[in-house]
Design a protein around this motif. Structure first.
Motif, PDB file in Angstrom:
ATOM      1  N   HIS A 119      -0.076  20.254   1.721  1.00  0.00           N
ATOM      2  CA  HIS A 119      -1.224  19.250   1.467  1.00  0.00           C
ATOM      3  C   HIS A 119      -1.129  18.609   2.586  1.00  0.00           C
ATOM      4  CE1 HIS A 119      -2.532  15.152  -0.089  1.00  0.00           C
ATOM      5  NE2 HIS A 119      -3.578  16.014   0.205  1.00  0.00           N
ATOM      6  N   GLU A 120      -0.072  17.396   3.056  1.00  0.00           N
ATOM      7  CA  GLU A 120      -0.049  16.361   4.140  1.00  0.00           C
ATOM      8  C   GLU A 120       1.366  16.184   4.361  1.00  0.00           C
ATOM      9  OE1 GLU A 120      -2.794  13.664   5.588  1.00  0.00           O
ATOM     10  OE2 GLU A 120      -4.443  14.176   4.096  1.00  0.00           O
ATOM     11  N   HIS A 121       1.414  15.570   5.667  1.00  0.00           N
ATOM     12  CA  HIS A 121       2.435  14.754   6.069  1.00  0.00           C
ATOM     13  C   HIS A 121       2.131  13.733   7.035  1.00  0.00           C
ATOM     14  CE1 HIS A 121       6.614  14.309   7.288  1.00  0.00           C
ATOM     15  NE2 HIS A 121       6.942  15.322   7.560  1.00  0.00           N
ATOM     16  N   PRO A 122       1.777  12.476   6.430  1.00  0.00           N
ATOM     17  CA  PRO A 122       1.041  11.538   7.346  1.00  0.00           C
ATOM     18  C   PRO A 122       1.832  10.794   8.276  1.00  0.00           C
ATOM     19  CG  PRO A 122       1.165  10.932   4.972  1.00  0.00           C
ATOM     20  CD  PRO A 122       1.536  12.283   4.949  1.00  0.00           C
ATOM     21  N   VAL A 145      -0.624  20.181  10.154  1.00  0.00           N
ATOM     22  CA  VAL A 145      -2.040  20.261  10.556  1.00  0.00           C
ATOM     23  C   VAL A 145      -3.250  19.635   9.868  1.00  0.00           C
ATOM     24  CG1 VAL A 145      -3.523  22.263  11.172  1.00  0.00           C
ATOM     25  CG2 VAL A 145      -1.364  22.745  11.899  1.00  0.00           C
ATOM     26  N   ASN A 146      -3.039  19.807   8.670  1.00  0.00           N
ATOM     27  CA  ASN A 146      -3.990  19.087   7.851  1.00  0.00           C
ATOM     28  C   ASN A 146      -3.854  17.523   8.222  1.00  0.00           C
ATOM     29  OD1 ASN A 146      -4.542  21.622   6.609  1.00  0.00           O
ATOM     30  ND2 ASN A 146      -3.325  21.154   4.731  1.00  0.00           N
ATOM     31  N   SER A 147      -2.832  16.962   8.195  1.00  0.00           N
ATOM     32  CA  SER A 147      -2.893  15.480   8.594  1.00  0.00           C
ATOM     33  C   SER A 147      -3.235  15.152  10.056  1.00  0.00           C
ATOM     34  CB  SER A 147      -1.137  15.091   8.311  1.00  0.00           C
ATOM     35  OG  SER A 147      -1.076  14.773   6.963  1.00  0.00           O
ATOM     36  N   LEU A 148      -2.839  16.052  10.896  1.00  0.00           N
ATOM     37  CA  LEU A 148      -3.338  15.901  12.525  1.00  0.00           C
ATOM     38  C   LEU A 148      -5.043  15.983  12.434  1.00  0.00           C
ATOM     39  CD1 LEU A 148      -2.658  15.110  15.379  1.00  0.00           C
ATOM     40  CD2 LEU A 148      -2.167  17.643  15.510  1.00  0.00           C
ATOM     41  N   LEU A 149      -5.331  17.237  11.906  1.00  0.00           N
ATOM     42  CA  LEU A 149      -6.847  17.094  11.789  1.00  0.00           C
ATOM     43  C   LEU A 149      -7.379  15.990  11.228  1.00  0.00           C
ATOM     44  CD1 LEU A 149      -7.176  20.899  10.871  1.00  0.00           C
ATOM     45  CD2 LEU A 149      -7.426  19.806  13.219  1.00  0.00           C
ATOM     46  N   ARG A 150      -7.092  15.615  10.222  1.00  0.00           N
ATOM     47  CA  ARG A 150      -7.526  14.306   9.491  1.00  0.00           C
ATOM     48  C   ARG A 150      -7.333  13.121  10.365  1.00  0.00           C
ATOM     49  NH1 ARG A 150      -5.871  16.449   3.420  1.00  0.00           N
ATOM     50  NH2 ARG A 150      -8.092  17.022   2.820  1.00  0.00           N
ATOM     51  N   GLY A 151      -6.142  13.018  10.867  1.00  0.00           N
ATOM     52  CA  GLY A 151      -5.884  11.974  11.732  1.00  0.00           C
ATOM     53  C   GLY A 151      -6.692  11.693  13.113  1.00  0.00           C
ATOM     54  N   LEU A 152      -7.099  12.667  13.726  1.00  0.00           N
ATOM     55  CA  LEU A 152      -7.871  12.894  14.745  1.00  0.00           C
ATOM     56  C   LEU A 152      -9.504  12.472  14.468  1.00  0.00           C
ATOM     57  CD1 LEU A 152      -6.509  16.036  16.664  1.00  0.00           C
ATOM     58  CD2 LEU A 152      -6.252  13.624  17.370  1.00  0.00           C
ATOM     59  N   THR A 153      -9.617  12.189  13.057  1.00  0.00           N
ATOM     60  CA  THR A 153     -11.136  11.715  12.976  1.00  0.00           C
ATOM     61  C   THR A 153     -11.143  10.320  13.140  1.00  0.00           C
ATOM     62  OG1 THR A 153     -10.394  11.245  10.647  1.00  0.00           O
ATOM     63  CG2 THR A 153     -11.303  13.462  10.841  1.00  0.00           C
ATOM     64  N   PRO A 201       5.547   0.882  -3.462  1.00  0.00           N
ATOM     65  CA  PRO A 201       4.730   1.641  -2.411  1.00  0.00           C
ATOM     66  C   PRO A 201       5.357   3.089  -2.529  1.00  0.00           C
ATOM     67  CG  PRO A 201       5.280  -0.619  -1.558  1.00  0.00           C
ATOM     68  CD  PRO A 201       5.996  -0.463  -2.776  1.00  0.00           C
ATOM     69  N   ILE A 202       4.411   4.056  -2.332  1.00  0.00           N
ATOM     70  CA  ILE A 202       4.835   5.547  -2.148  1.00  0.00           C
ATOM     71  C   ILE A 202       4.623   5.879  -0.717  1.00  0.00           C
ATOM     72  CG2 ILE A 202       4.651   7.791  -3.056  1.00  0.00           C
ATOM     73  CD1 ILE A 202       6.057   5.977  -4.970  1.00  0.00           C
ATOM     74  N   ILE A 203       5.529   6.452  -0.018  1.00  0.00           N
ATOM     75  CA  ILE A 203       5.028   7.261   1.237  1.00  0.00           C
ATOM     76  C   ILE A 203       5.428   8.741   1.286  1.00  0.00           C
ATOM     77  CG2 ILE A 203       5.738   7.364   3.556  1.00  0.00           C
ATOM     78  CD1 ILE A 203       6.803   4.390   3.549  1.00  0.00           C
ATOM     79  N   ASN A 204       4.297   9.378   1.609  1.00  0.00           N
ATOM     80  CA  ASN A 204       4.421  10.789   1.414  1.00  0.00           C
ATOM     81  C   ASN A 204       5.069  11.346   2.844  1.00  0.00           C
ATOM     82  OD1 ASN A 204       4.189  13.532   1.069  1.00  0.00           O
ATOM     83  ND2 ASN A 204       1.664  13.342   1.235  1.00  0.00           N
ATOM     84  N   ALA A 205       6.237  11.861   2.559  1.00  0.00           N
ATOM     85  CA  ALA A 205       7.029  12.631   3.766  1.00  0.00           C
ATOM     86  C   ALA A 205       6.976  14.173   3.623  1.00  0.00           C
ATOM     87  CB  ALA A 205       8.436  12.179   3.500  1.00  0.00           C
ATOM     88  N   GLY A 206       5.700  14.403   2.956  1.00  0.00           N
ATOM     89  CA  GLY A 206       5.573  16.011   2.752  1.00  0.00           C
ATOM     90  C   GLY A 206       5.417  16.532   1.646  1.00  0.00           C
ATOM     91  N   ASP A 207       4.152  16.913   1.157  1.00  0.00           N
ATOM     92  CA  ASP A 207       4.067  17.472  -0.121  1.00  0.00           C
ATOM     93  C   ASP A 207       3.419  18.794  -0.127  1.00  0.00           C
ATOM     94  OD1 ASP A 207       1.501  16.066   0.654  1.00  0.00           O
ATOM     95  OD2 ASP A 207       0.835  15.910  -1.457  1.00  0.00           O
ATOM     96  N   GLY A 208       3.995  19.924  -0.222  1.00  0.00           N
ATOM     97  CA  GLY A 208       3.771  21.365  -0.251  1.00  0.00           C
ATOM     98  C   GLY A 208       2.737  21.454   0.997  1.00  0.00           C
ATOM     99  N   ARG A 253       0.867  -1.131  -0.008  1.00  0.00           N
ATOM    100  CA  ARG A 253      -0.084   0.027  -0.003  1.00  0.00           C
ATOM    101  C   ARG A 253       0.830   1.235  -0.044  1.00  0.00           C
ATOM    102  NH1 ARG A 253      -2.874  -0.395   5.874  1.00  0.00           N
ATOM    103  NH2 ARG A 253      -3.467   1.541   5.483  1.00  0.00           N
ATOM    104  N   ASP A 254       0.131   2.339  -0.358  1.00  0.00           N
ATOM    105  CA  ASP A 254       0.957   3.503  -0.500  1.00  0.00           C
ATOM    106  C   ASP A 254       0.361   4.525   0.979  1.00  0.00           C
ATOM    107  OD1 ASP A 254       1.971   3.526  -3.334  1.00  0.00           O
ATOM    108  OD2 ASP A 254      -0.123   3.635  -3.861  1.00  0.00           O
ATOM    109  N   ILE A 255       1.062   5.406   1.262  1.00  0.00           N
ATOM    110  CA  ILE A 255       0.828   6.251   2.414  1.00  0.00           C
ATOM    111  C   ILE A 255       0.679   7.587   2.035  1.00  0.00           C
ATOM    112  CG2 ILE A 255       1.144   6.915   4.759  1.00  0.00           C
ATOM    113  CD1 ILE A 255       0.115   4.100   4.539  1.00  0.00           C
ATOM    114  N   ILE A 256      -0.278   8.103   1.536  1.00  0.00           N
ATOM    115  CA  ILE A 256      -0.343   9.480   0.843  1.00  0.00           C
ATOM    116  C   ILE A 256      -1.145  10.613   2.000  1.00  0.00           C
ATOM    117  CG2 ILE A 256      -1.190  11.090  -1.174  1.00  0.00           C
ATOM    118  CD1 ILE A 256       0.802   8.634  -1.748  1.00  0.00           C
ATOM    119  N   SER A 257      -1.935  10.088   2.619  1.00  0.00           N
ATOM    120  CA  SER A 257      -2.740  10.796   3.697  1.00  0.00           C
ATOM    121  C   SER A 257      -2.866  10.039   4.937  1.00  0.00           C
ATOM    122  CB  SER A 257      -4.160  11.092   3.043  1.00  0.00           C
ATOM    123  OG  SER A 257      -4.897  11.627   4.016  1.00  0.00           O
ATOM    124  N   SER A 258      -2.967  11.048   6.068  1.00  0.00           N
ATOM    125  CA  SER A 258      -3.348  10.299   7.294  1.00  0.00           C
ATOM    126  C   SER A 258      -4.717   9.650   7.157  1.00  0.00           C
ATOM    127  CB  SER A 258      -3.450  11.325   8.559  1.00  0.00           C
ATOM    128  OG  SER A 258      -4.181  12.289   8.034  1.00  0.00           O
TER     129      SER A 258
END
Length: 299
Positions: free
Chosen positions: A125-128, A162-170, A116-123, A2-7
């Protein structure tokens, strides 16, 4: 694999699985991949903690690493496009970890690569994987991320953490989340529309600081602003100083994804609430857990 793009790519069970394995690693469990693997770190944007902790995590698992930490010295500097660079890295590695200044770069890479692609921060957008570390720090400090009051302070518009944290807390059940920022840096509407927990947008931390269990501080990132004048207006909006921290609960914690500039007074470092360097130290066991799950084929 699997890829990890977003939290949002993590379920609650995924979070807890990573946390459990990270706990075992912290207690001395030695994890080794059964097959030799190669991890590519494609950092088109500068990084210290993320790059080094991923590299350390891969090496401790017995994987080899290759890659770059800036665009200098790679063929992109000669005009090679991003897609071709990803295709080449796919040929040489078993997993590609990407950091890029453009939103959506990791998602685009995942559509090109069969590895597999792991997002280590894109602009902006996110840093899951930073969110994995953030919520793991809360988990270690309180036993659970649930039923806590969070205050997220600073740049809520451009900060990908922040975007990733707010989404992760869901995936959990926060008691309440205060979104604290100057008016021009309020969280983006598309992020707020996804939240399934109670939150409130405010301008000043002092009015709620005594309620907060987890204060998550972000720097105001000059490099994300399209207009430098906009940055100049808000660059020193907040400083977490002794006066503010003295109003916090004794068992509350202060987190920061780092690096910091002047948003946390250095005198706070010795306070019991200051957990940001501890938070950074958890990067290796958390990323070891994630890489092991992906490279072993469990995910």
């Amino acid at each position: 694999m699997r890829d990890i793009i977003s939290s949002l790519d993590f379920s609650k069970e995924d979070f807890l699985t990573i946390f459990s394995l990270a706990d075992e690693i912290e207690k001395g469990k030695r994890l080794k991949l059964q097959e030799e693997k190669v991890v590519a770190t494609a950092f088109f944007e500068p990084s210290t903690r993320t790059h080094l902790s991923f590299t350390t995590a891969a090496l401790r698992l017995g994987a080899k690493t290759m890659g770059f930490s800036s665009t200098e010295g790679i063929s992109e500097a000669k005009g090679e496009n991003f897609a071709d660079t990803i295709r080449m890295l796919e040929n040489y590695s078993d997993c590609i970890i990407i950091r890029h200044k453009f939103d959506g770069a990791a998602k685009f890479a995942s559509e090109i690569s069969n590895k597999p692609i792991i997002n280590a921060g894109d602009g902006k957008h996110e840093h899951p994987t930073q969110t994995l570390i953030d919520i793991y720090t809360v988990y270690k400090s309180f036993g659970s991320p649930d039923n806590l009051t969070y205050g997220i302070l600073g740049d809520l518009k451009y900060a990908r953490t922040v975007n990733s944290l707010l989404r992760g807390l869901t995936r959990f059940k926060p008691r309440f989340v205060y979104l604290i920022s100057p008016e021009p840096l309020k969280a983006r509407k598309e992020i707020l529309s996804e939240l399934n927990y109670p939150y409130k947008e405010i301008n000043s931390p002092s009015e709620v600081i005594s309620e907060i269990d987890v204060l998550y501080v972000t720097r105001i990132q000059k490099e994300r602003f399209p207009d430098e004048m906009e940055y100049e207006k808000v660059k020193e909006s907040y400083t977490v100083d002794e006066n503010l921290v003295n109003q916090m609960k004794k068992d509350s914690i202060i987190l920061h994804p780092l690096p910091r500039v002047n948003e946390i007074d250095r005198r706070i470092d010795s306070k019991p609430q200051a957990k940001y360097f501890y938070q950074a130290s958890l990067g290796v066991p958390v990323r070891m857990s994630l890489l092991y799950k992906i490279l072993s084929g469990e995910w």
